[in-house]
Structures are given as C-alpha cells and as structure tokens.
Design a protein around this motif. Structure first.
Motif, PDB file in Angstrom:
ATOM      1  N   GLY A 280       0.778  -1.226   0.000  1.00  0.00           N
ATOM      2  CA  GLY A 280       0.000   0.000   0.000  1.00  0.00           C
ATOM      3  C   GLY A 280       0.809   1.275   0.000  1.00  0.00           C
ATOM      4  N   GLU A 281       2.121   1.198   0.105  1.00  0.00           N
ATOM      5  CA  GLU A 281       2.930   2.407   0.218  1.00  0.00           C
ATOM      6  C   GLU A 281       3.232   3.030  -1.143  1.00  0.00           C
ATOM      7  N   LEU A 282       3.532   4.340  -1.100  1.00  0.00           N
ATOM      8  CA  LEU A 282       3.802   5.126  -2.309  1.00  0.00           C
ATOM      9  C   LEU A 282       5.259   5.564  -2.339  1.00  0.00           C
ATOM     10  N   LEU A 283       5.906   5.367  -3.490  1.00  0.00           N
ATOM     11  CA  LEU A 283       7.297   5.782  -3.709  1.00  0.00           C
ATOM     12  C   LEU A 283       7.351   6.931  -4.697  1.00  0.00           C
ATOM     13  N   TRP A 284       8.188   7.933  -4.389  1.00  0.00           N
ATOM     14  CA  TRP A 284       8.621   8.894  -5.388  1.00  0.00           C
ATOM     15  C   TRP A 284       9.988   8.426  -5.890  1.00  0.00           C
ATOM     16  N   ASP A 285      10.096   8.186  -7.190  1.00  0.00           N
ATOM     17  CA  ASP A 285      11.352   7.802  -7.831  1.00  0.00           C
ATOM     18  C   ASP A 285      11.792   8.996  -8.665  1.00  0.00           C
ATOM     19  N   ILE A 286      12.776   9.721  -8.191  1.00  0.00           N
ATOM     20  CA  ILE A 286      13.162  10.990  -8.809  1.00  0.00           C
ATOM     21  C   ILE A 286      14.435  10.808  -9.625  1.00  0.00           C
ATOM     22  N   GLY A 287      14.366  11.221 -10.882  1.00  0.00           N
ATOM     23  CA  GLY A 287      15.443  10.947 -11.818  1.00  0.00           C
ATOM     24  C   GLY A 287      15.344   9.511 -12.274  1.00  0.00           C
ATOM     25  N   GLY A 288      14.158   9.149 -12.795  1.00  0.00           N
ATOM     26  CA  GLY A 288      13.807   7.745 -13.019  1.00  0.00           C
ATOM     27  C   GLY A 288      14.733   6.981 -13.946  1.00  0.00           C
ATOM     28  N   GLY A 289      15.329   7.647 -14.954  1.00  0.00           N
ATOM     29  CA  GLY A 289      16.210   6.943 -15.878  1.00  0.00           C
ATOM     30  C   GLY A 289      15.459   5.900 -16.678  1.00  0.00           C
ATOM     31  N   SER A 290      15.602   4.641 -16.302  1.00  0.00           N
ATOM     32  CA  SER A 290      14.876   3.552 -16.947  1.00  0.00           C
ATOM     33  C   SER A 290      13.670   3.112 -16.119  1.00  0.00           C
ATOM     34  N   GLY A 291      13.523   3.652 -14.923  1.00  0.00           N
ATOM     35  CA  GLY A 291      12.399   3.304 -14.059  1.00  0.00           C
ATOM     36  C   GLY A 291      12.600   2.053 -13.241  1.00  0.00           C
ATOM     37  N   SER A 292      13.823   1.535 -13.165  1.00  0.00           N
ATOM     38  CA  SER A 292      14.036   0.228 -12.544  1.00  0.00           C
ATOM     39  C   SER A 292      13.685   0.213 -11.052  1.00  0.00           C
ATOM     40  N   ILE A 293      13.993   1.292 -10.337  1.00  0.00           N
ATOM     41  CA  ILE A 293      13.688   1.317  -8.900  1.00  0.00           C
ATOM     42  C   ILE A 293      12.178   1.316  -8.689  1.00  0.00           C
ATOM     43  N   ALA A 294      11.451   2.146  -9.428  1.00  0.00           N
ATOM     44  CA  ALA A 294       9.995   2.193  -9.284  1.00  0.00           C
ATOM     45  C   ALA A 294       9.356   0.873  -9.712  1.00  0.00           C
ATOM     46  N   VAL A 295       9.851   0.284 -10.787  1.00  0.00           N
ATOM     47  CA  VAL A 295       9.299  -0.985 -11.260  1.00  0.00           C
ATOM     48  C   VAL A 295       9.437  -2.066 -10.197  1.00  0.00           C
ATOM     49  N   GLU A 296      10.613  -2.170  -9.589  1.00  0.00           N
ATOM     50  CA  GLU A 296      10.817  -3.243  -8.618  1.00  0.00           C
ATOM     51  C   GLU A 296      10.156  -2.931  -7.272  1.00  0.00           C
ATOM     52  N   TRP A 297       9.951  -1.672  -6.974  1.00  0.00           N
ATOM     53  CA  TRP A 297       9.119  -1.303  -5.813  1.00  0.00           C
ATOM     54  C   TRP A 297       7.699  -1.834  -6.040  1.00  0.00           C
ATOM     55  N   LEU A 298       7.149  -1.608  -7.228  1.00  0.00           N
ATOM     56  CA  LEU A 298       5.784  -2.047  -7.530  1.00  0.00           C
ATOM     57  C   LEU A 298       5.667  -3.569  -7.570  1.00  0.00           C
ATOM     58  N   ARG A 299       6.709  -4.245  -8.003  1.00  0.00           N
ATOM     59  CA  ARG A 299       6.672  -5.701  -8.056  1.00  0.00           C
ATOM     60  C   ARG A 299       6.712  -6.334  -6.663  1.00  0.00           C
ATOM     61  N   ALA A 300       7.054  -5.529  -5.643  1.00  0.00           N
ATOM     62  CA  ALA A 300       7.133  -6.065  -4.286  1.00  0.00           C
ATOM     63  C   ALA A 300       5.765  -6.483  -3.769  1.00  0.00           C
ATOM     64  N   HIS A 301       4.705  -5.764  -4.161  1.00  0.00           N
ATOM     65  CA  HIS A 301       3.345  -6.110  -3.721  1.00  0.00           C
ATOM     66  C   HIS A 301       2.346  -5.426  -4.650  1.00  0.00           C
ATOM     67  N   ARG A 302       1.245  -6.093  -4.908  1.00  0.00           N
ATOM     68  CA  ARG A 302       0.261  -5.558  -5.859  1.00  0.00           C
ATOM     69  C   ARG A 302      -0.330  -4.225  -5.411  1.00  0.00           C
ATOM     70  N   SER A 303      -0.341  -3.954  -4.127  1.00  0.00           N
ATOM     71  CA  SER A 303      -0.944  -2.711  -3.653  1.00  0.00           C
ATOM     72  C   SER A 303       0.051  -1.563  -3.559  1.00  0.00           C
ATOM     73  N   CYS A 304       1.331  -1.816  -3.834  1.00  0.00           N
ATOM     74  CA  CYS A 304       2.312  -0.726  -3.826  1.00  0.00           C
ATOM     75  C   CYS A 304       2.027   0.237  -4.975  1.00  0.00           C
ATOM     76  N   ARG A 305       2.385   1.509  -4.746  1.00  0.00           N
ATOM     77  CA  ARG A 305       2.184   2.554  -5.750  1.00  0.00           C
ATOM     78  C   ARG A 305       3.494   3.313  -5.946  1.00  0.00           C
ATOM     79  N   ALA A 306       3.661   3.877  -7.140  1.00  0.00           N
ATOM     80  CA  ALA A 306       4.902   4.603  -7.405  1.00  0.00           C
ATOM     81  C   ALA A 306       4.676   5.683  -8.449  1.00  0.00           C
ATOM     82  N   VAL A 307       5.439   6.771  -8.286  1.00  0.00           N
ATOM     83  CA  VAL A 307       5.491   7.852  -9.263  1.00  0.00           C
ATOM     84  C   VAL A 307       6.951   8.017  -9.655  1.00  0.00           C
ATOM     85  N   SER A 308       7.220   7.978 -10.948  1.00  0.00           N
ATOM     86  CA  SER A 308       8.581   8.161 -11.437  1.00  0.00           C
ATOM     87  C   SER A 308       8.672   9.513 -12.130  1.00  0.00           C
ATOM     88  N   VAL A 309       9.575  10.366 -11.667  1.00  0.00           N
ATOM     89  CA  VAL A 309       9.756  11.702 -12.222  1.00  0.00           C
ATOM     90  C   VAL A 309      11.011  11.695 -13.085  1.00  0.00           C
TER      91      VAL A 309
END
Length: 448
Positions: A280-309
């Motif tokens: 259920g938690e939300l991540l800000w991924d700043i300087g996303g590049g390829s988005g790998s950090i946000a992608v793997e944050w979201l893969r941790a649990h279906r209810s996780c949320r992320a914004v990549s800037v």
C-alpha cells in the motif's frame, strides 16, 4: 486537513445479493427474500434478466462508468428498500467494495446485523451482503486446484500487462476475464513473454446450464471468441531459453530497455532493501532513468504505488514501456524536472533520488514532503553530491554507505576484476520532529 466528504443520502435498507450463472435456482432463501421484497433492483442487464417476475421492484441497470454513478443512484432512491445484484461474491472484485467505500465503515458494519435487528442509532442504512460462490471458487472446484495455492489476476477494467508478474514456471493462475476477447489477448501476451507452452483453459458460464470449457496452449491458441462470462485457467510453462525473473529486487539489467541510465542490478537490490517497500505504500522515484527502482518497488506487492519523475521525455516514455513489460502498468510517469515536478504529487511513504541530486531545493523538498517515519534513499557517484549527502548525514543521521561492485572479465588469457564506479548511498528515516534542511549545492544531473 479538510474533513472527509459526508456519505451520500442512502436507501432505508440496502442489500447486495450475489448471483451466479445458475440464476434464481442457485440462490438461497435469504437472497430470494431480499430480492422479492426490494422496491428497487439495481444491477447489470444480464443479472437483472435472471430474476423472475415475482421480483416486482423497479429494475435499474447500472450506467457506465459505474463508480461515479453510485452516489447519485443511492441518493435517488433514498428512503426505499434497494437490492443491488452482484456477480458471485460481491466482496471479491465486486460492487460490495465500492458500496462500502461510498457509504463508509458505519454502514458496512451493518453487515454484521444481517441476521436481524435494527442498526445502531445513527448508523444509517444497514449494508447487508449476501454472497454467492465466486467464479474463482467454481473454477477451483472444476479444476481440482486448492484455492489457497492459486494466484488470481483480474483483467476487468485493467490492462493485460498486470498478468506478467504472475507468470512463473509451474504456477497456476486464474484470470478474471474482461470479455470474450480476453483469452486471445492473454494467449498473445503469454507468447510475447516466453510462456507459449502454457496450458490454457477457458471456463465459460461457470455453475450455469450453459457451462463449457475450451482448451489449448498459448502457442496454438486459435479458438474464436466465446461467451463473455469466462474465467481463464493457466498452467504456466516457460519456453526454453526464456530467462526467469525473480520475485525479489535485483532483476537482470537485460530485463530493462535502457540507454545506460540504469541503477545496476547489485546496487538496485541494495537500494530497494534500504527503501523497504511495504503493501500500500507510495514511492517517489526521482530521476527515473529507466524506471528500474519504481518498477521493482511495484513488483514487491500488488498494492504498492509509485510515481517516477523524469525530465527527459524519451526516457519518460521508456519508463512506461519497462513498466508494461515487467507487469506494473500502473506506474505513473511524470515528465519534468524536480523539485518543480513534485508539486501536487500525493504524499510519499518513501523517496528515492537517483538523479539531479544537487538541484537547488530538491533534497529539502523531498525531506519536507515525507511524513514522520518516511524513508529517503539517495545514490550518487560524484564527489559534489557525496559531499552533500555527507552533510545531510551529519545533520539528520541515518546510514551513509559506499557500495562497490567488481565483475570478473578476461585479461588476455586470464581473468581479472573490473571495478564499477563506487556508489555512495545515504538512507534515513524522518523522525517525528525533523531539523531544518541544509542549503543545496549548484545543480547537477548525474544519475547513479
């Protein structure tokens, strides 16, 4: 913080009745009574058509889109006995959840009074939920699959890419179909993701007199569209040569489309460990590049949320493609430069800064945005950014570590180590009372 909006005016009594493909014949006495005594019957056209004439209430089909219409419909029939029809179990990807969210917890608590008796004073209308076996229960019964060991993915109103992260060799997956075209769409996705040998069974009209099953593999699937009321059963099989993707952080770098701006595998795993994603938690991924950090944050649990800037529009589009390919199409990509691009974003539970670390005001803005207990992780490979992180570490504590990775490479006829650039990482948890932030250094756009 502004107060929550009041719940809409609602019916005097509101029942939610689950109904299956077997229609009226499959309903227990309590469900039949609720339907027969209702003054208003709300449901899908297919569900309403299953009711006999003795259900004399006014029949109201759901409009589309459904969710925005719920408060208005409830208000329109305030003071009347209303019964809402749902497919199967109303609380399993069904209208029951929507109604409890709209009416609030006090109304939902009335479900415990379904056996009789008035609701508590001031509790409003009782939301009485009468479930029917879900399509998943029917499917597991037909297949002999233990329900607790079966993964369920819904594609109703959701992109097919959501299925990707459920694909593991030997796993059993049930897919709640969006319609008659879903089996062909799923077969194409399975072939594209290296799961062509997967056995597919399409179970139509489960529990009803017109129940039937179609079967094949994703590789040879050519069945024409059948009944729109169907569930897909997948025995997942990975094609030879398809690389497996782990359930834990640190996917192979080759799993991502990138231009070199990628937090590499071993550093990525350490970064996700420091970010500590939770459901259920939300991540800000700043300087996303390829988005790998946000992608793997979201893969941790279906209810996780992320914004990549990401300020580069080409990279921003690439982040979206990586999210689709790796089964997290819900990743929100915000094109723009931080900290300006952070305005209006929902409050994060964690922040990762992988690029633009010394942009004026960026670290201060992120620290301010975090609630008490929120986590921040920043990576850098430059001396200037490292000095900034050392200052923040001195003022706010946390952990300051240097991550060094070396890879074995050929050296003539021998093998030696090639050292990657070391990454300095600062990780901290915001305390209940945080001190003012230090001044940022001149702008830098380095991505770790």
């Amino acid at each position: 913080m502004s107060p929550a909006p009041p719940a809409p005016a609602a019916p005097e009594a509101l029942s939610v009745v689950g109904i299956g493909a077997d229609g009226w014949d499959g309903l227990p006495a309590a469900s039949r009574q609720a339907l027969c005594t209702a003054e208003v019957l709300i449901g899908g056209a297919r569900q309403l058509a299953l009711l006999p004439e003795e259900c004399a209430g006014e029949r109201v089909p759901w409009p589309s889109p459904l969710r925005p219409a719920v408060p208005g419909l409830l208000a329109a029939y305030a003071g009347r006995r209303v019964c809402v029809l749902a497919s199967g179990d109303p609380m399993f990807y069904g209208i029951g959840r929507t109604l409890t969210e709209v009416l609030g917890e006090r109304a939902a608590a009335g479900a415990g009074e379904a056996a009789g008796g008035p609701p508590a004073p001031g509790a409003g209308p009782r939301l009485r939920i009468l479930p029917h076996p879900s399509s998943v229960s029917h499917a597991c019964a037909r297949l002999g699959w233990p329900l607790e060991d079966t993964e369920v993915v819904t594609l109703v109103g959701r992109p097919a890419a959501n299925l990707v992260r459920a694909l593991y060799d030997g796993r059993r997956v049930l897919v709640l179909s969006a319609g008659a075209g879903t089996p062909a769409e799923v077969a194409a996705l399975l072939r594209a993701r290296g799961f062509g040998p997967t056995r597919m069974r399409v179970l139509e009209q489960l529990g009803g007199p017109r129940e039937r099953t179609a079967e094949g593999t994703a590789d040879d699937w050519d069945a024409p569209p059948g009944d729109p009321l169907n569930v897909l059963a997948l025995d997942c099989r990975r094609a030879p040569g398809t690389p497996p993707l782990s359930t834990v952080p640190g996917l192979p770098d080759a799993a991502y489309e990138h231009d070199g701006q990628l937090t590499k595998r071993h550093v990525r795993a350490a970064t996700l460990a420091a970010l500590a994603p939770a459901p259920g938690e939300l991540l800000w991924d700043i300087g996303g590049g390829s988005g790998s950090i946000a992608v793997e944050w979201l893969r941790a649990h279906r209810s996780c949320r992320a914004v990549s800037v990401e300020r580069d529009p080409v990279r921003a589009e690439r982040i979206g493609r990586n999210a689709q390919a790796l089964g997290v199409p819900g990743l929100r990509v915000v094109p723009g430069s931080a900290p300006a691009a952070l305005d209006g974003l929902p409050t994060p539970d964690a922040v990762f800064i992988g690029g633009g670390l010394t942009a004026p005001g960026l670290l201060a803005a992120c620290w301010t945005a975090l609630p008490p207990g929120g986590r921040i992780v920043a990576n850098t490979v430059t001396l200037e950014s490292e000095a900034l992180l050392a200052d923040w570490y001195r003022r706010h504590g946390g952990e300051l570590v240097r991550l060094a990775v070396a890879h074995a490479v050929p050296v003539g006829g021998f093998t030696g180590w090639r050292q990657a650039m070391p990454v300095t990482q600062w990780a901290a948890v915001k305390p209940p009372s945080a001190s003012p932030s230090p001044t940022a250094l001149p702008q830098e756009t380095e991505q770790s």
